[in-house]
Design an enzyme around this catalytic site. Sequence first.
Site, PDB file in Angstrom:
ATOM      1  N   GLU A  98      40.447  27.006  47.710  1.00 56.07           N
ATOM      2  CA  GLU A  98      41.726  26.410  47.276  1.00 56.07           C
ATOM      3  C   GLU A  98      41.990  25.133  48.059  1.00 56.07           C
ATOM      4  O   GLU A  98      41.816  25.102  49.278  1.00 56.07           O
ATOM      5  CB  GLU A  98      42.925  27.342  47.536  1.00 56.07           C
ATOM      6  CG  GLU A  98      43.075  28.486  46.582  1.00 56.07           C
ATOM      7  CD  GLU A  98      44.328  29.327  46.847  1.00 56.07           C
ATOM      8  OE1 GLU A  98      45.295  28.829  47.459  1.00 56.07           O
ATOM      9  OE2 GLU A  98      44.332  30.498  46.433  1.00 56.07           O
TER      10      GLU A  98
ATOM     11  N   GLU B 297      43.959  35.309  51.255  1.00 62.77           N
ATOM     12  CA  GLU B 297      44.844  34.927  52.369  1.00 62.77           C
ATOM     13  C   GLU B 297      45.634  36.091  52.963  1.00 62.77           C
ATOM     14  O   GLU B 297      46.861  36.170  52.821  1.00 62.77           O
ATOM     15  CB  GLU B 297      45.821  33.841  51.899  1.00 62.77           C
ATOM     16  CG  GLU B 297      45.137  32.557  51.484  1.00 62.77           C
ATOM     17  CD  GLU B 297      46.122  31.413  51.242  1.00 62.77           C
ATOM     18  OE1 GLU B 297      47.342  31.663  51.265  1.00 62.77           O
ATOM     19  OE2 GLU B 297      45.672  30.277  51.061  1.00 62.77           O
TER      20      GLU B 297
HETATM   21  C1  FCB Z   1      48.108  29.583  48.689  1.00 59.82           C
HETATM   22  C2  FCB Z   1      48.062  30.749  47.709  1.00 59.82           C
HETATM   23  C3  FCB Z   1      48.191  30.340  46.266  1.00 59.82           C
HETATM   24  C4  FCB Z   1      49.135  29.183  46.064  1.00 59.82           C
HETATM   25  C5  FCB Z   1      48.862  28.068  47.026  1.00 59.82           C
HETATM   26  C6  FCB Z   1      49.760  26.875  46.882  1.00 59.82           C
HETATM   27  O1  FCB Z   1      48.597  30.012  49.908  1.00 59.82           O
HETATM   28  O2  FCB Z   1      46.858  31.460  47.851  1.00 59.82           O
HETATM   29  O3  FCB Z   1      48.539  31.473  45.519  1.00 59.82           O
HETATM   30  O4  FCB Z   1      50.427  29.612  46.096  1.00 59.82           O
HETATM   31  O5  FCB Z   1      48.936  28.528  48.345  1.00 59.82           O
END
Ligand code: FCB
Length: 458
Positions: free
Chosen positions: A354, A166
Amino acid sequence: MIREDFGTNFKWGVSTAAYQIEGAHNIDGKGKSIWDEFANTKGKIFKNQNANASCNFYEHYSSDIALLYELNIPNFRFSLSWSRIMPTGRKVVNERGIDFYNRVIDFCLELGIEPWITLYHWDLPLDLEKKGGWTNRDIVDWFGDYTSVCIKAFGDRVKNWMVINEPMVFTGAGYFLGVHAPGKKGLTRFLSAVHHATLCQAEGGRVIRSLGSNFNIGTTFSCSHIEPLHSTEKDHQAAAKADALLNRMFVEPLIGLGYPVNDLKILQRMETYIKSGDEQKLSFDMDFIGIQNYTREIVTHSYFMPFLKAKIIKADKRKVERTLMNWEIYPESIYHILKKFNDYKNIPQIIVTENGAAFEDHITDGKVHDEKRIKYLQDHISQVLRAKKEGVNVNGYFVWTLIDNFEWAEGFYPRFGLIYVNFSTNQRIIKSSGYWYRQFLQNINSKPLVQKSSEYLI
Ligand code: FCB
């Protein structure tokens, strides 16, 4: 919806990040990272918490990986701490840091769990920040050298690599808003950090590929489906700008389209940092793109917002269902994002690296009944299936996250784990969502995905 709907090659997993779980911040020769410094500075983190100890995955890694095995989770995404491997970020390698990740990797493999490694999940070595960090173009060389050290150390056993996690979040929160490490602010710092991170994501890919032909190389992006608040021209323009900034700015140069300058005029100011030949250097043909989605954003025109003239209306203001992060629960967002990324011509494969949610978790009779998290995961996985059935080339889904951990500026209160952690005793309790995921991955009529190759018992 059952696991088989996704086919046999679909990668199911969980994701974590070094700084959030490892603890052991000064053990076995580890150097300081910007997060060690930032989180130990008063006033930066909720309740002045830090991740010096966190879940102490550094010592508990074998029982935590055994829990993955117990939950039938076949793929484990984790990141490497650059300053554990190279304490000052450059030249000198800390063998004890390498040994730690060797232990983690070897234990995963012993249990039939496939490691997926992120090279950079926000914890830059502090000494590099003192030289300007992401605002210094030399980072392209520093990052290339670090990548090469990691691939040479672990590439004989690890096939799946993600270059950067990210970039929009760590450049935006860390170099523009100053709410994440290293706590820097301003447009100049932000734009230079963006350009150098974009160069690094491609450079990292090139270094990995130069060291072997069998690697599966990707990089990950935060992305949210964006909609205008009102159906007015101004709100539509505001939404388009937010989309260019939040969803397009890093992926488009990577796939050869350049920065989305037409929709985000402020990017013209990036010219100062762009050197001749950079256009080619920004692009690289990744094997996959990792998308990370949690919510959708509603955007409206705002005269008062500098540069963007657009602002996000947070979930509480809209009185919609939300998580502890004040993120709206809106499962269709992941479907729209998958469709959007699939529409780019040269993205070969997408993996959801994620997705997950923080809710208030309570222990009742030794158990954590987190029904809301189960529903959140089911609803999002269904939307992934919907996209897949419509032909989107999505081939994996990783839950954020395995164990409750340090959630950056928010500290420890947002719990995202499938496993509850008592941060005083380090006790772990599998939540109902963990059992649900185990059941989903096992499924009634099929074998568990983790090959029970070892007779390992907890
Ligand atoms: C993302 C991050 C991760 C975590 C989630 C909730 O932005 O990559 O490390 O904090 O959010």
